[in-house]
Each structure stands twice: as structure tokens, then as C-alpha cells.
Write a protein that holds these residues in place. Structure first.
Motif, PDB file in Angstrom:
ATOM      1  N   UNK A 144      77.808   8.718 -28.566  1.00 37.25           N
ATOM      2  CA  UNK A 144      79.238   8.973 -28.393  1.00 37.25           C
ATOM      3  C   UNK A 144      79.702   8.713 -26.961  1.00 37.25           C
ATOM      4  N   UNK A 145      78.767   8.506 -26.064  1.00 35.52           N
ATOM      5  CA  UNK A 145      79.136   8.245 -24.676  1.00 35.52           C
ATOM      6  C   UNK A 145      79.650   6.827 -24.462  1.00 35.52           C
ATOM      7  N   UNK A 146      79.563   5.960 -25.454  1.00 34.95           N
ATOM      8  CA  UNK A 146      80.024   4.573 -25.262  1.00 34.95           C
ATOM      9  C   UNK A 146      81.539   4.534 -25.077  1.00 34.95           C
ATOM     10  N   UNK A 147      81.975   3.549 -24.343  1.00 38.04           N
ATOM     11  CA  UNK A 147      83.415   3.400 -24.089  1.00 38.04           C
ATOM     12  C   UNK A 147      84.182   3.220 -25.394  1.00 38.04           C
ATOM     13  N   UNK A 148      83.628   2.408 -26.298  1.00 38.32           N
ATOM     14  CA  UNK A 148      84.319   2.140 -27.557  1.00 38.32           C
ATOM     15  C   UNK A 148      84.484   3.412 -28.381  1.00 38.32           C
ATOM     16  N   UNK A 149      83.448   4.220 -28.427  1.00 37.57           N
ATOM     17  CA  UNK A 149      83.527   5.459 -29.213  1.00 37.57           C
ATOM     18  C   UNK A 149      84.556   6.407 -28.605  1.00 37.57           C
ATOM     19  N   UNK A 150      84.527   6.573 -27.286  1.00 32.49           N
ATOM     20  CA  UNK A 150      85.480   7.455 -26.608  1.00 32.49           C
ATOM     21  C   UNK A 150      86.917   6.984 -26.798  1.00 32.49           C
ATOM     22  N   UNK A 151      87.124   5.690 -26.700  1.00 31.81           N
ATOM     23  CA  UNK A 151      88.479   5.155 -26.875  1.00 31.81           C
ATOM     24  C   UNK A 151      88.980   5.380 -28.301  1.00 31.81           C
ATOM     25  N   UNK A 152      88.098   5.175 -29.261  1.00 32.52           N
ATOM     26  CA  UNK A 152      88.501   5.340 -30.655  1.00 32.52           C
ATOM     27  C   UNK A 152      88.788   6.804 -30.983  1.00 32.52           C
ATOM     28  N   UNK A 206      77.251  -4.165 -26.396  1.00 32.31           N
ATOM     29  CA  UNK A 206      78.100  -3.659 -25.320  1.00 32.31           C
ATOM     30  C   UNK A 206      78.282  -2.159 -25.393  1.00 32.31           C
ATOM     31  N   UNK A 207      78.439  -1.643 -26.606  1.00 29.45           N
ATOM     32  CA  UNK A 207      78.567  -0.191 -26.780  1.00 29.45           C
ATOM     33  C   UNK A 207      77.295   0.515 -26.328  1.00 29.45           C
ATOM     34  N   UNK A 208      76.149  -0.080 -26.677  1.00 27.67           N
ATOM     35  CA  UNK A 208      74.865   0.510 -26.289  1.00 27.67           C
ATOM     36  C   UNK A 208      74.747   0.577 -24.775  1.00 27.67           C
ATOM     37  N   UNK A 209      75.092  -0.504 -24.118  1.00 30.87           N
ATOM     38  CA  UNK A 209      74.962  -0.564 -22.657  1.00 30.87           C
ATOM     39  C   UNK A 209      75.864   0.457 -21.978  1.00 30.87           C
ATOM     40  N   UNK A 210      77.099   0.601 -22.471  1.00 27.63           N
ATOM     41  CA  UNK A 210      78.014   1.561 -21.823  1.00 27.63           C
ATOM     42  C   UNK A 210      77.545   2.991 -22.030  1.00 27.63           C
ATOM     43  N   UNK A 211      76.969   3.290 -23.207  1.00 26.08           N
ATOM     44  CA  UNK A 211      76.457   4.637 -23.434  1.00 26.08           C
ATOM     45  C   UNK A 211      75.208   4.898 -22.605  1.00 26.08           C
ATOM     46  N   UNK A 212      74.332   3.900 -22.484  1.00 27.00           N
ATOM     47  CA  UNK A 212      73.108   4.074 -21.694  1.00 27.00           C
ATOM     48  C   UNK A 212      73.424   4.391 -20.230  1.00 27.00           C
ATOM     49  N   UNK A 213      74.497   3.809 -19.716  1.00 29.93           N
ATOM     50  CA  UNK A 213      74.861   4.080 -18.321  1.00 29.93           C
ATOM     51  C   UNK A 213      75.193   5.551 -18.097  1.00 29.93           C
ATOM     52  N   UNK A 214      75.603   6.236 -19.160  1.00 28.75           N
ATOM     53  CA  UNK A 214      75.985   7.643 -19.029  1.00 28.75           C
ATOM     54  C   UNK A 214      74.798   8.602 -19.213  1.00 28.75           C
ATOM     55  N   UNK A 215      73.666   8.072 -19.703  1.00 29.26           N
ATOM     56  CA  UNK A 215      72.535   8.952 -20.004  1.00 29.26           C
ATOM     57  C   UNK A 215      72.065   9.790 -18.823  1.00 29.26           C
ATOM     58  N   UNK A 216      71.871   9.203 -17.609  1.00 23.20           N
ATOM     59  CA  UNK A 216      71.384  10.025 -16.492  1.00 23.20           C
ATOM     60  C   UNK A 216      72.304  11.194 -16.158  1.00 23.20           C
ATOM     61  N   UNK A 217      73.601  10.983 -16.313  1.00 21.77           N
ATOM     62  CA  UNK A 217      74.522  12.084 -16.036  1.00 21.77           C
ATOM     63  C   UNK A 217      74.544  13.118 -17.142  1.00 21.77           C
ATOM     64  N   UNK A 265      81.522  11.224 -16.471  1.00 16.97           N
ATOM     65  CA  UNK A 265      80.696  11.886 -17.476  1.00 16.97           C
ATOM     66  C   UNK A 265      81.301  13.223 -17.881  1.00 16.97           C
ATOM     67  N   UNK A 266      81.930  13.913 -16.946  1.00 16.51           N
ATOM     68  CA  UNK A 266      82.470  15.234 -17.214  1.00 16.51           C
ATOM     69  C   UNK A 266      83.475  15.212 -18.341  1.00 16.51           C
ATOM     70  N   UNK A 267      84.181  14.099 -18.489  1.00 14.14           N
ATOM     71  CA  UNK A 267      85.266  14.053 -19.464  1.00 14.14           C
ATOM     72  C   UNK A 267      84.877  13.379 -20.776  1.00 14.14           C
ATOM     73  N   UNK A 268      83.599  13.080 -20.945  1.00  9.69           N
ATOM     74  CA  UNK A 268      83.155  12.528 -22.219  1.00  9.69           C
ATOM     75  C   UNK A 268      83.299  13.603 -23.311  1.00  9.69           C
ATOM     76  N   UNK A 269      83.810  13.187 -24.451  1.00 10.28           N
ATOM     77  CA  UNK A 269      84.145  14.149 -25.501  1.00 10.28           C
ATOM     78  C   UNK A 269      83.303  13.922 -26.752  1.00 10.28           C
ATOM     79  N   UNK A 270      82.992  15.032 -27.420  1.00 16.24           N
ATOM     80  CA  UNK A 270      82.235  14.964 -28.674  1.00 16.24           C
ATOM     81  C   UNK A 270      83.133  15.099 -29.885  1.00 16.24           C
ATOM     82  N   UNK A 271      84.154  15.966 -29.790  1.00 13.53           N
ATOM     83  CA  UNK A 271      85.046  16.213 -30.924  1.00 13.53           C
ATOM     84  C   UNK A 271      86.475  16.415 -30.426  1.00 13.53           C
ATOM     85  N   UNK A 272      87.407  16.084 -31.278  1.00 18.17           N
ATOM     86  CA  UNK A 272      88.820  16.275 -30.966  1.00 18.17           C
ATOM     87  C   UNK A 272      89.168  17.759 -30.967  1.00 18.17           C
ATOM     88  N   UNK A 273      90.330  18.111 -30.451  1.00 16.98           N
ATOM     89  CA  UNK A 273      90.716  19.534 -30.449  1.00 16.98           C
ATOM     90  C   UNK A 273      90.858  20.072 -31.866  1.00 16.98           C
TER      91      UNK A 273
END
Length: 753
Positions: free
Chosen positions: A54-62, A123-134, A1-9
Motif C-alpha cells: 500500500x506504500x506505492x504511489x499508485x495505491x496511495x493516489x487511488x 513502477x508500483x513495486x519500486x515506489x513501495x520499496x523506497x518506503x520500506x526503510x521508513x 512516510x508519515x502520511x502513508x495511509x492504510x484505510x480511508x476515514x
């Protein structure tokens, strides 16, 4: 969770914008913005949830793939937060999350729209939901207890609350995102102003100015008006009316009232809204002179730009440059104020939350468009009753708003104790009528030219040019000047400065202007010619005659019906109502009883209370929380497209913002402006300071002008897209006349490549 990103540099940086930081910062800022109206908890969780997708794996990878190019991720990130907020009790308020990029939608369709988006990528929804508690460990199971009861009980109160909460969310989001891309440690928000200090500065400078002017016959009456306004400023928040006649010093009196009232009630800002750009320019200059201090942050912000930063063609980060009114004292137009309030897109609405806990001065309130009075007056009612706002309605020709259902139960306080007596004491003109036979514009121009000083006010820019060209024809151009919206604000300011100086020196001076001069512009002519117009316009024009009351016999106001003159389409009914009340052997335009009858007659003939009237249809859409219907119009059953004629519009045909570096006062300034324009054109993120710098050289062209041969070829887009259309800021590269501004009749040689 610590490394989830919202925007590029940011460019030339390696620092990513982490998602957890962005969510918390946006949430805290949104809470701060909405605290004055008990919306802090709702806005906090809208901010905390707005980007959780934005916490979904697909969004982070893209994001990792497109970061180096600055491209879009292109994967939905708004629908998960919308669903969480909606299903945990925020209901329609979750629409703020769903619309934080694309705009508010019709709430009856919200649930279906976010569900269909989520169903596209489970699948994107599920991966993002897993990050919600953190990401949000304190996320409540239910939000419904956070929504104030009044917001749920009255749909119109709730609709307005959602507008302000949405505004707070998108402003907070933009500020936090901008801070990241600018390499700042956090969002930059101006601290609340010390209105006690500002009031003292204003009062001292006002006294110094008055001491330097010397006395005039009506100076003591202006002082009494000012004193009455200051006394009323001590009262509780609400709706106030300043019905002083033209020339009674309403600009200073309303400013003093607003500052003292803001100090008394610990309010956040003063917003002065006016109908015409000329008044914006003049009033902003007056307030800057009395409030701004060298070496300190600017107190007075002037805003009237019509650039649409939400248009996809404006560029990915253009919306970050949209004006958000982060200043203690804002001078703007009716169009910007109310079209922001009833907009649905983020750039237009990011400033709306600033209205809460403020003093709003509506100067020359008679100029509010009749067709939109129902939503405008209802909006004022709600802002005052539920969101800590005080509204001052200022006009020499006070409309009969309390005859309309939206205002009939709204308490009001009149700042002037005996308005009829003040009107009588300040009467400074006598009226003459030239209605039958009808003179030509050339006839009127010739009459004016035979006088030492005269003002001619006409109804269209074409008529103004006709009169000015007549003066050129008869050799009077050396003593004649022209004012219209085809000239940029700084050009108009210079013309007014020249005209005022010649009037003070008693020199020969002629001025022709459109109606932009008649409301609040401080000029003093012995003689005013006014083309037949609505009653309030006639009286406003009369306020430019014998303004200081120095003429023992009074100034002359000649109302004429030009045989070859034009008028806006909206004038037909209003001029008819005027003719029934005012004219030879009837009342003069300053008869308050006749003026009241005129307004009631207008409201009745325009059917403002009819359920099928556009204003009432907008009110019905507001009750259903249909934000797209309000801003863009209902869907036409036959075309399946939205009918913009039934949308909230202060002006039926919005102008195109045009910057005119040719209107600069010196060649050096023109080169500087041209460089600024090119920098804005090339910048990936437009600079708000540079846009503000261009405002004094930006005017508006009616969309119909684009139909004239060759005009589009003389407009080069700067911001808002690559095509010339509504919402785009364009540079005028055609002819600009030193006297009349933009020349829409260019010579054919300009099209030879």
C-alpha cells in the motif's frame, strides 16, 4: 512516510488510518496470538509486511480518489510483502501474506503467482520499496532463523503451523481495521480468562443444582464419573477419552474436566464441539447457566452460523463481522470447528489460532464423518503434540480410532477406570426388534400413540413429518410434538421444555424427532422407537429411555425397519455393518466388544486407509501445502475446474443458513427480529452482536430443497450475496408451521403477485 495511509476515514469521521500504525498494530496482535506455540516472531513479521504494498504511489493516489465513495482501490498490495517474506527465509509461510484477503493458495504455485503480480506494475513495486526503510526500519535481512525447526522438519507440522499463523494474521488485521472504522483507539481483545475463578463458579452452581434436584438411582454413579474426570484433569496435556454410557452426566463431567484442566495448565479457552445443533443449543444453555454472571462479560459463546463472509457478494467489509471465538468458553459444531481448521479463506480461518493452548471437548465423537477421519485425527494429533492442546473424546459409543494409522501411536488416558462395569451398572433398557415383517411409519405412530409416553426417532425430516401427520390424523395432536431441523433452535428449545415438563408430571406425551435428539439431548421416556440406523445411533437413541433409571424393569427400546422410511445415503454401509453385529439372537447395541467389531468392520469396508480414499488424498495435499486443493478439491483434468467432491467437507451437501423470525415465541419478538434482519441487510459493515442474536432463530435447509418449485422465491438474502446459495444467510418469508417449522410444501396462492 508519515502520511502513508492504510484505510480511508470511517463514516462521519476525518481520521485516516495510517499505514505505519496499521502494520505495527497488526504485527503486535499477531505475535500475541501465536506466542503460545512459539510462532510469535514469524507471525509478527507476517503482520508487519502484509500491507507494505500500500506504500506505492499508485495505491496511495487511488485511495485518495475512492475514499469518499467507500470503493475499492483495486491495486495489488499483497505481493511485495509476500516476496520480501519469501525471499528472506520464510518460504511458504509468506503465503499467509499473499492470501490475507483472497485466501491461502497452493504453495507450489506461490512464487510464480506473486512474481507475475509484481511484474504487472514494476513502477508500483519500486515506489513501495523506497518506503520500506521508513515503514519498517528494523526489518531483518533474513527470517529463516525465526521458523521453529520442527515446522521445517515435518511438512504436516509446518502446514498446521501456517494455518494457525495465517489465522492470527487475518484476525489481527480484521480487529485493527474494525477498530479504526468504529472510531476506537485500538483493537479490542478480551483478556485471558481466570479459569480458577470460572471453575469455582461452575462447581458451586453445579452443587446447588444437584441439591435442588433430589436423588435418583443413578445419581451416585454420575458423581463418581464426575470425580474421575476431575482427578484426570490434574494430569499432563494430551488426548483423553470419556467413555461413560448415555445418561452418565458427560456434559457436566466434561465441562468440569475442561475448566479444571485449563486452570491447572494455564490454558486460554475451552472449546466444546458437538455434531448437532440441538446439542449445541442444549449444552450452551447448561454452560451459560453454570458460568455466565449478570453484569459481566458473557463467558459462553455459541457459534454455528454457516454464513460465508468471504464471498465477493457479501460486501466489502462483511468479513469484519466473522466470528473469531474471542471468549473463554465456546460451544460450536463439528462442522464449524473442522471446516474452519481446513478452510483457506480469512473469515472462516480467523478463529483457528484460538485452538492453540486450549481444551477441545469433542462431544458425541462417534458422529465424526468417517470419510474425513484421516485429516481430522491427524489434525488432533498435531494440535496436541505441537500446539499445546488437550483433546477430550467424549462418547458412550467410543469409536476405534486407534485402529487407524493416524492415531495408532497417540498416547491416551481413559477417564473412567472400569468402563465395562460402569456400562453394566448403568444398563437401564431392554431391546426389542421389529425388522421382519417391516412396519409402516403409520404403524409405528399408532403403536406409540397407544402409550402414555413415547419417543419415535426416524432418519429423515420427511419421515418425522409423516409420523406427526399420522398423529394429527388420529386426533392425537394435542399431546404430540415434533422436532427436526426445519424448526429454528429457539422453537426446538421451547418444544423440548414442554415435553420435559409433561414427562415430569406424568402426562400423556408423544414426540417424533430426527436423529438430532439422540446424542446428548436430555429427555427421559419409558419407551423409545428407533428406525434402523448405524449401531452408535441405536445406542444413543436408547439413552433417551429410562434415563434416570427409575423403572424397575427397565425402559423399552424398539428398533424397527420402516417399510416406507428413508435414510441418508451414507447409512447404507453402516446399517449393513450394524445388521451383522446386532439384532435378534445377536448382540445388543450396548455390547462394547461387538461395538468395537462394528467400527473396525466399518473402517475396513470404507477403505479409509486406501491411498485413493478422499481422506488420504487430502492428507497428501496437506503434505504438499496445497491449501486450495484441501479446501476446494483438486483440479479435474477434463473440466479444468476443482472437484469439490474431493475437498475437505464435514457434510457432503452443506446447508443454507435460513433465519426464521416466524419461529419467535411472541409477536413482539418476531417484529424485533425482522427489524434486526433489515438492519443487517442494509448495514455496510455487519454487526457481529446482531448476528449472534439471530443464531437462535437460524436453521439450515438442504440445498436440494432449492430445487422444489417456488422455494427460492420464499428466501430473501440477508448476508453473503444477492442470490440464494451455499454461504448466504437468507430470511424465510414462506409458511412456518407452529408444530413442524418451515413448510416446504407452500400453497400456490403464495406465488400470486
Amino acid at each position: 512516510m508519515t502520511f502513508l495511509r492504510a484505510h480511508s476515514p470511517a463514516p462521519a469521521s476525518s481520521r485516516w488510518h495510517f499505514l505505519a500504525d496499521h502494520l505495527r498494530s497488526t504485527a503486535e496482535l499477531a505475535r500475541e496470538f501465536t506466542a503460545p506455540f512459539a510462532g510469535g516472531d514469524v507471525a509478527y513479521w507476517l503482520g508487519a509486511l502484509h500491507d507494505v504494498g500500500k506504500a506505492s504511489c499508485a495505491w496511495q493516489d487511488r485511495l485518495a480518489v475512492v475514499a469518499c465513495t467507500g470503493g475499492r482501490v483495486g491495486i495489488d498490495h499483497k505481493s511485495l510483502g509476500t516476496r520480501v517474506a519469501y525471499e528472506r527465509g520464510l518460504g511458504g509461510f509468506a503465503g499467509a501474506i499473499f492470501g490475507h484477503h483472497g485466501g491461502l493458495v497452493d504453495t507450489p504455485n506461490l512464487r510464480e503467482r506473486y512474481r507475475s503480480r509484481l511484474a504487472e506494475a514494476p513502477g508500483d513495486v519500486a515506489s513501495a520499496e523506497r518506503e520500506l526503510p521508513g515503514l519498517l526500519p528494523d526489518l531483518p535481512e533474513q527470517f529463516d532463523h525465526l521458523v521453529p525447526a520442527q515446522w521445517r522438519a515435518d511438512p504436516l507440522v509446518g502446514e498446521m503451523a501456517l494455518r494457525l499463523c495465517y489465522s492470527a494474521l487475518v484476525d489481527a488485521d480484521s480487529l485493527d481495521t474494525s477498530a479504526h472504522f468504529q472510531g476506537l483507539s485500538g483493537p479490542r481483545v478480551r483478556p485471558d480468562a481466570d479459569f480458577g475463578h470460572l471453575y469455582k463458579v461452575f462447581e458451586q452452581r453445579r452443587r446447588d443444582e444437584l441439591a435442588g434436584r433430589g436423588g435418583t438411582p443413578i445419581g451416585s454413579l454420575r458423581e463418581q464419573v464426575y470425580a474421575d474426570c476431575l482427578a484426570a484433569a490434574e494430569r499432563e496435556r494430551g488426548v483423553f477419552r470419556l467413555g461413560a454410557p448415555t445418561g452418565a452426566g458427560k456434559t457436566l463431567a466434561s465441562g468440569g474436566f475442561a475448566l479444571r484442566h485449563a486452570e491447572k495448565h494455564n490454558l486460554r479457552r475451552v472449546i466444546v464441539a458437538v455434531p448437532f445443533l440441538t446439542i449445541t443449543e442444549q449444552n450452551a444453555a447448561v454452560y451459560r447457566r453454570l458460568l455466565d454472571q449478570d453484569g459481566a462479560d458473557q463467558v459462553v459463546l455459541e457459534h454455528h452460523s454457516q454464513v460465508d463472509f468471504d464471498d465477493p457478494g457479501a460486501g466489502r467489509w462483511a468479513r469484519l463481522a466473522a466470528e473469531n471465538w474471542d471468549a473463554p468458553f465456546v460451544v460450536t459444531t463439528f462442522v464449524r470447528l473442522f471446516e474452519s481448521l481446513y478452510a483457506r479463506k480469512p473469515s472462516a480461518m480467523r478463529r483457528v489460532h484460538r485452538l492453540a493452548n486450549s481444551v477441545i471437548v469433542l462431544d458425541e465423537v462417534q458422529a465424526l464423518p468417517h470419510a474425513m477421519l484421516a485429516p481430522i485425527l491427524d489434525g488432533i494429533r498435531l494440535l496436541v503434540r505441537h500446539f499445546g492442546v488437550t483433546v477430550l473424546l467424549s462418547s458412550a459409543t467410543q469409536p476405534s480410532f486407534w485402529a487407524l494409522d493416524e492415531f495408532k501411536d497417540v498416547p491416551r488416558t481413559d477417564l473412567i477406570h472400569d468402563t465395562p462395569k460402569l456400562v453394566s451398572d448403568l444398563r437401564r433398557v431392554r431391546y426389542e426388534w421389529q425388522l421382519d415383517p417391516k412396519p409402516t411409519l403409520a404403524d409405528v405412530g399408532d403403536q406409540a400413540a397407544s402409550e402414555q409416553a413415547a419417543l419415535v426417532v426416524v432418519n429423515t425430516t420427511a419421515d418425522a413429518k409423516t409420523v406427526y401427520d399420522r398423529w394429527r390424523e388420529i386426533g392425537a395432536s394435542g399431546v404430540a410434538w415434533h422436532l427436526s431441523t426445519r424448526m429454528c433452535p429457539d422453537h426446538r428449545r421451547r418444544v423440548l421444555g414442554t415435553v420435559r415438563a409433561r414427562l415430569r408430571r406424568g402426562e400423556h406425551v408423544l414426540l417424533v424427532a430426527t436423529q438430532l435428539i439422540e446424542a446428548g439431548v436430555d429427555v427421559d421416556f419409558p419407551l423409545v422407537f428407533r428406525a434402523m440406523a448405524p449401531a452408535d445411533s441405536l445406542l444413543q437413541a436408547a439413552g433417551r429411555a429410562n434415563r434416570e433409571g427409575r423403572m424397575a424393569d427397565g425402559g423399552r427400546v424398539v428398533v424397527f425397519a420402516p417399510e416406507d422410511g428413508g435414510q441418508p445415503p451414507t447409512y447404507k454401509t453402516l446399517v449393513g455393518c450394524t445388521g451383522r453385529q446386532f439384532g435378534p439372537d445377536k448382540a445388543d447395541p450396548d455390547d462394547l466388544m461387538a461395538l468395537g467389531r462394528y467400527y473396525r468392520n466399518v473402517y475396513s469396508l470404507l477403505n479409509l486407509q486406501d491411498v485413493q480414499h478422499v481422506g488420504q488424498r487430502i492428507q497428501q495435499a496437506r503434505r504438499r501445502w496445497e491449501f486450495e486443493t484441501v479446501a476446494d478439491g483438486p483440479i479435474d483434468a477434463s473440466t479444468k475446474r476443482r472437484d469439490r467432491k474431493l475437498a475437505f467437507r464435514m457434510i457432503s451437501d452443506d446447508g443454507i443458513s435460513v433465519v426464521t423470525p416466524q419461529g419467535a415465541g411472541t409477536p413482539e419478538l418476531r417484529r424485533e427480529l425482522e427489524q434486526l434482519i433489515e438492519e443487517l441487510r442494509q448495514a455496510p459493515v455487519p454487526d457481529l452482536k446482531k448476528l449472534r442474536r439471530l443464531q437462535a432463530y437460524t436453521t439450515n435447509l438442504h440445498p436440494n430443497t432449492l430445487r422444489q418449485p417456488g422455494v427460492t422465491a420464499l428466501l430473501r438474502p440477508v448476508l453473503g450475496g444477492s442470490e440464494v446459495r451455499r454461504g448466504v444467510l437468507a430470511e424465510w418469508v414462506g409458511e412456518y408451521d407452529d408444530a413442524t417449522g418451515i413448510n416446504l410444501d407452500p400453497s400456490l396462492e403464495q406465488f400470486v403477485l
